[in-house]
Design a protein around this motif. Structure first.
Motif, short mmCIF file in Angstrom:
data_model
loop_
_atom_site.label_atom_id
_atom_site.label_comp_id
_atom_site.label_asym_id
_atom_site.label_seq_id
_atom_site.Cartn_x
_atom_site.Cartn_y
_atom_site.Cartn_z
N GLY A 1 5.48 -39.03 3.02
CA GLY A 1 5.86 -38.12 4.09
C GLY A 1 4.70 -37.37 4.70
N VAL B 1 3.95 -34.29 7.87
CA VAL B 1 4.49 -33.30 8.80
C VAL B 1 3.45 -33.04 9.89
CG1 VAL B 1 5.43 -30.99 9.11
CG2 VAL B 1 5.88 -32.24 6.98
N ARG C 1 5.12 -30.69 17.23
CA ARG C 1 6.00 -31.42 18.15
C ARG C 1 5.28 -32.07 19.32
NH1 ARG C 1 9.27 -27.17 22.05
NH2 ARG C 1 7.53 -25.78 22.49
N ARG D 1 7.91 -36.04 9.93
CA ARG D 1 8.77 -34.96 10.40
C ARG D 1 7.98 -34.09 11.38
NH1 ARG D 1 11.46 -38.11 8.51
NH2 ARG D 1 13.17 -37.94 7.01
N ALA E 1 11.13 -29.11 6.78
CA ALA E 1 10.71 -30.50 6.97
C ALA E 1 10.33 -31.14 5.64
CB ALA E 1 9.53 -30.55 7.94
N ASP F 1 13.42 -31.99 3.76
CA ASP F 1 14.09 -33.17 4.33
C ASP F 1 13.37 -34.45 3.90
OD1 ASP F 1 16.25 -34.08 6.16
OD2 ASP F 1 14.54 -34.92 7.25
N LEU F 2 12.04 -34.43 3.89
CA LEU F 2 11.30 -35.61 3.42
C LEU F 2 11.63 -35.92 1.97
CD1 LEU F 2 7.81 -34.89 5.02
CD2 LEU F 2 9.27 -36.85 5.54
N HIS G 1 15.10 -37.46 1.55
CA HIS G 1 15.19 -38.86 1.96
C HIS G 1 14.29 -39.78 1.14
CE1 HIS G 1 17.17 -37.10 5.51
NE2 HIS G 1 17.71 -38.29 5.66
#
Length: 439
Positions: free
Chosen positions: A146, A148, A151, A179, A198, A201-202, A205
């Motif tokens: 993962g 991060v 945006r 993410r 984030a 969430d990583l 998953h």
């Protein structure tokens, strides 16, 4: 089409017929030979015949002030770089599998500019390669996948780095293990909370956290420097979850911020890996990853790394001349002094032009943000109008930010106080030509 769907300040090839016959013909030949991936800047592209310092001249003798290009960090066609490269080309040019002192001397000098824990350097040809190699090391070290990013981040154009560069647009899908979080902007606590979410969430998953990858000044997100120490807090969050912090110094590095050589310096924390790029060779293709030795020990034994042209003696000669010249010409202090004066002039503009919502940055890296004065909505139309007006006045600049509503001011470090005044005066004039209600 939103700013995220196009390159800010890109030339529209459909308008080639409106240019001079010679320019239109060259653009058509370029498209035929090089295909659709290449982009030109400005509604009327700039053709370059020669350049020196912070100035560029066209074949017709038109002079442009370059307030945008940080690749020649010392200035265009700097004689110290030209002489070093020519001399080395006349001797030999090999690769790092041959024993020669120049690359070792430079590696030691470069490492001496970093905090002690950063003890190894590996050379690449571009910032994209440097970020790519940093990812490989981080994933190997942590056993996780993962990443991060912010945006509107841009971290490169290789298969791996484009997949973690949201600014590349919707046609370039992000890696499933990436993410995206907002840049700090005016809400650092929101940024940190988003980072924690984030990472969770990583982990949920099954990707885990290999690294957080942040440009040290969030360049493509609109240039966010405050508060000092924020990246230290972000690195602490990542490390508590088993991840590393990769500092992307391709844009803020080599003294641009006017306070030491590196953008991360102001945050009081040592990165795990640092990616260097564009300015390193003043236009020659040389870049690097600087890392803590423990992060690369297993990678070096078991995965190995070699780059045919990374760290070749000709490019290292250029890179060494860059370090020499930054010191000899006092360019870090110059960036601070000239940048402070330029920022003060731009802040004065903000008092007289309601569209200017904020002036941000440090040294010779500044952003001017435009918003609708009544609604507060980001105003990319004004950004493009000012860029176009400046181009017509012989000043080159571009834009940044997720909404495309910020001027991006990033000239060579040789920029003078007189040139800074020329730029600020031209921005003042450009804003003065806009209708009160819109761009």
């Amino acid at each position: 089409m939103s700013p995220r769907d196009r390159m800010i300040n890109a030339f529209d090839p459909a308008r080639a017929d409106g240019l001079s016959p010679a320019a239109g013909d060259l653009i058509r030949r370029r498209a035929q030979a090089m295909g659709p991936m290449y982009r030109l800047l400005y509604a009327e592209p700039v053709e370059v015949a020669r350049a020196s310092g912070a100035e560029i001249w066209s074949p017709a003798g038109e002079r442009y002030l370059d307030a945008y290009n940080n690749v020649p960090v010392l200035g265009h066609s700097h004689p110290a770089v030209a002489e070093a490269v020519a001399a080395q080309l006349g001797r030999y040019n090999t690769n790092t599998r041959y024993l020669e002192p120049m690359v070792v001397d430079y590696a030691e000098r470069l490492l001496a500019t970093f905090p002690g824990p950063l003890g190894h350097v590996m050379f690449t040809c571009s910032g994209s390669e440097a970020v790519d190699l940093s990812l490989r090391i981080a994933r190997r070290r942590t056993g996780a996948q993962g990443i991060v990013v912010t945006r509107n981040a841009y971290h490169g154009n290789s298969l791996a780095t484009a997949a973690l560069s949201p600014s590349s647009g919707p046609g370039v899908p992000l890696d499933p293990a990436v993410r995206v979080i907002p840049a700090p902007e005016d809400a650092p606590e929101v940024f940190l909370a988003a980072l924690e979410a984030a990472i969770c969430d990583l982990q949920r998953h099954g990707f885990g956290l290999a690294a957080v990858l942040f440009d040290s000044v969030f360049s493509s997100d609109g240039l966010w420097l405050e508060p000092a120490g924020l990246l230290g807090r972000a690195a602490g969050i990542a490390r508590a979850q088993g991840g590393l912090w990769i500092a992307d110094e391709v844009q803020p590095g080599f003294g641009r911020m006017g306070h030491g050589l590196w953008g991360f310096d102001r945050h009081g924390v040592v990165p795990d890996l640092v990616a260097l790029g564009k300015p390193m060779g003043n236009g020659l293709p040389v870049a690097a990853v600087v890392t803590r030795p423990e992060h690369v020990a297993d990678f070096g034994r078991e995965a190995r790394y070699f780059n045919t042209f990374g760290g070749n003696p000709v490019c290292i000669a250029a890179a060494s001349a860059v370090l020499d010249t930054i010191v000899a010409e006092g360019l870090v202090d110059r960036a601070r002094r000239v940048g402070d004066g330029l920022r003060a002039a731009l802040e004065d503009l903000a008092l007289r032009h309601a569209r200017v919502a904020a002036v941000r940055g440090a040294g010779l890296y500044l952003a001017v943000e435009f918003r609708d004065p009544e609604t507060g909505v980001p105003d990319p139309d004004t950004t493009l109008a000012v860029i176009g007006d400046l181009r017509r006045r012989g000043i080159l600049i571009s834009g940044c930010g997720a909404a495309g509503n910020c001027l991006k001011i990033r000239p060579p470090l040789c920029f003078s106080a007189a040139q800074a005044e020329e730029l600020s005066s031209a921005i003042d004039l450009a804003l003065g030509t806009l209708a009160p209600g819109g761009a």
